[in-house]
Scaffold this active site. Structure first.
Site, PDB file in Angstrom:
ATOM      1  N   SER A 218      46.877  37.999  57.246  1.00 17.55           N
ATOM      2  CA  SER A 218      45.841  37.386  56.691  1.00 17.55           C
ATOM      3  C   SER A 218      44.764  36.875  57.713  1.00 17.55           C
ATOM      4  O   SER A 218      43.563  36.390  57.468  1.00 17.55           O
ATOM      5  CB  SER A 218      45.954  35.819  55.954  1.00 17.55           C
ATOM      6  OG  SER A 218      46.686  36.332  54.773  1.00 17.55           O
TER       7      SER A 218
ATOM      8  N   LYS B 166      41.285  38.203  57.216  1.00 14.98           N
ATOM      9  CA  LYS B 166      40.281  37.566  56.321  1.00 14.98           C
ATOM     10  C   LYS B 166      39.141  37.198  57.038  1.00 14.98           C
ATOM     11  O   LYS B 166      38.066  36.548  56.799  1.00 14.98           O
ATOM     12  CB  LYS B 166      40.864  36.336  55.514  1.00 14.98           C
ATOM     13  CG  LYS B 166      41.712  36.936  54.400  1.00 14.98           C
ATOM     14  CD  LYS B 166      42.627  35.655  53.733  1.00 14.98           C
ATOM     15  CE  LYS B 166      43.342  36.102  52.523  1.00 14.98           C
ATOM     16  NZ  LYS B 166      44.849  36.113  52.938  1.00 14.98           N
TER      17      LYS B 166
ATOM     18  N   SER C 226      43.277  30.485  52.127  1.00 18.70           N
ATOM     19  CA  SER C 226      43.851  31.923  52.309  1.00 18.70           C
ATOM     20  C   SER C 226      44.133  32.767  51.041  1.00 18.70           C
ATOM     21  O   SER C 226      45.037  33.405  50.908  1.00 18.70           O
ATOM     22  CB  SER C 226      45.298  31.800  53.158  1.00 18.70           C
ATOM     23  OG  SER C 226      45.403  33.075  53.965  1.00 18.70           O
TER      24      SER C 226
END
Length: 393
Positions: free
Chosen positions: A76, A79, A136
């Site tokens: 993640s 992101k 997230s």
């Protein structure tokens, strides 16, 4: 960061046709509180992670690194790149925080961490961004990607375009979430670059990385970055985890005039990545300091220009110039201005005419291009004739 640059503190250098370089004083530093003895800098911490990096945000100085250019699965941390592309769209006026996004079945079905958006509903760009950054949410990431790119695949192409533009040489993105894919990778150094760009270009949106919790669809979720609770100087950035990537964390903190960013990739647990990141940050703040020497776009010297409508050309750095050095060594800095060549008109604002070499105890630590700070057109016949004679002599 408090400016340290004072034009009045600079000695004026006089350049003739044959002189190419000159020593310059470094701007005065604040009077430090000195300890009885200099603090030696110990070796940096050795961390249980596949790759890690510690870098000063303002100077770009790397203080600690291990396998920082190894291509790894970012999970993640992806992101950060996804959010940066959205920030660019907002900054360019192509998108508004109030815009409503229709949630597709694909976004709704995306696995992993969720914001719990619902298929067929309209959700604002702001809520999706907060869901992606704070919670997230993979579903929120895909919804944003589809809204901007039409498809997540097209959006990934946009991510790669921006990655190349900001110098991310060892990254390739195939999705907006960080879910595993064999061609989806980045490095600690590259992810630090997009983090720096986010902080520098979009401070108003970057502030969301410090938000500790967000509620959407009546479901409250906490930010997974534990450092937000452990260290008040930390204001971001992003965690990541998949089974193959391990536990990852990008953290950024500001203490006084100094901001540091750490990247930890491929550690073995949440507590491990948190402690490793804190160890890096504490090491950097304890043993180093950052000083802003010159402000971007401000004159630090005036050079002679030949064959122009005027004889004086103000020069300076295009951007702010900072250096990161061991604590209590500021008085050992020196700076030298070097002209690339004799400067003749016409010249345009922004043209590189030389550089400033900044040294610590005689060893160069930064080299900064000097640019013309104004346009200078060609002079008339009399001025050209006068300068031709002076140059001949």
């Amino acid at each position: 960061m408090k400016p340290l640059f004072h034009v009045s503190a600079l000695l004026i250098l006089f350049f003739s046709a044959g002189i190419r370089a000159g020593d310059m004083p470094v701007p005065d530093a604040p009077t430090p509180v000195r300890a009885p003895d200099e603090i030696p800098i110990p070796d940096p911490p050795q961390l249980a992670a596949k790759s890690y990096l510690l870098v000063d945000h303002n100077s770009g100085k790397v203080l600690v690194e291990s396998n920082a250019d190894e291509r790894l699965e970012p999970a993640s941390l992806t992101k950060i790149m996804t959010a940066y592309v959205v920030f660019r769209e907002l900054g360019g006026g192509n998108l508004s925080l109030r815009d409503q996004v229709l949630i597709s079945e694909r976004a709704w079905r995306t696995g992993g961490s969720k914001t719990f958006i619902e298929i067929g509903k309209q959700v604002s760009v702001e809520d999706l961004l907060k869901g992606m950054i704070i919670q997230s949410g993979n579903d929120a990431s895909v919804a944003l990607a589809e809204h901007i790119g039409g498809t997540e695949e097209t959006f990934a192409d946009l991510m790669n375009t921006h990655a190349r533009r900001i110098g991310m040489k060892n990254s390739n993105f195939t999705n907006a979430t960080g879910l595993p894919h064999e061609d989806h990778y980045t490095t600690a150094r590259d992810i630090a670059l997009v983090t720096a760009a986010s902080i520098r270009e979009f401070p108003e949106y970057y502030a969301w990385y410090a938000v500790k919790e967000f509620t959407y669809n009546r479901i409250k979720q906490r930010n997974r970055n534990r450092l937000l609770w452990r260290d008040e100087s930390v204001d971001g950035v992003k965690t990541g985890y998949t089974k193959t990537a391990g536990y990852c964390l990008v953290a950024s903190a500001e203490r006084g005039n100094m901001r540091l960013t750490s990247v930890v990739m491929g550690s073995q647990g949440e507590a491990v990545r948190t402690q490793a990141s804190l160890a890096l940050l504490n090491y950097g703040f304890r043993f180093y300091e950052t000083h802003k020497l010159y402000a971007g776009g401000q004159r630090i010297e005036t050079l002679r220009i030949w064959m122009g409508e005027v004889e004086d050309l103000p020069v300076g750095p295009a951007e702010d110039v900072s250096v990161t050095i061991p604590r209590r060594t500021y008085d050992k800095l020196s700076a030298k201005l070097v002209k690339d060549r004799d400067i003749s008109a016409p010249i345009v604002k922004g043209a590189v005419v030389g550089h400033v070499s900044i040294a610590l105890e005689g060893k160069e630590v930064r080299r900064v291009p000097l640019v013309a700070l104004r346009d200078v057109a060609e002079g008339g016949i009399l001025q050209k004739g006068k300068d031709a004679v002076l140059k001949w002599f």
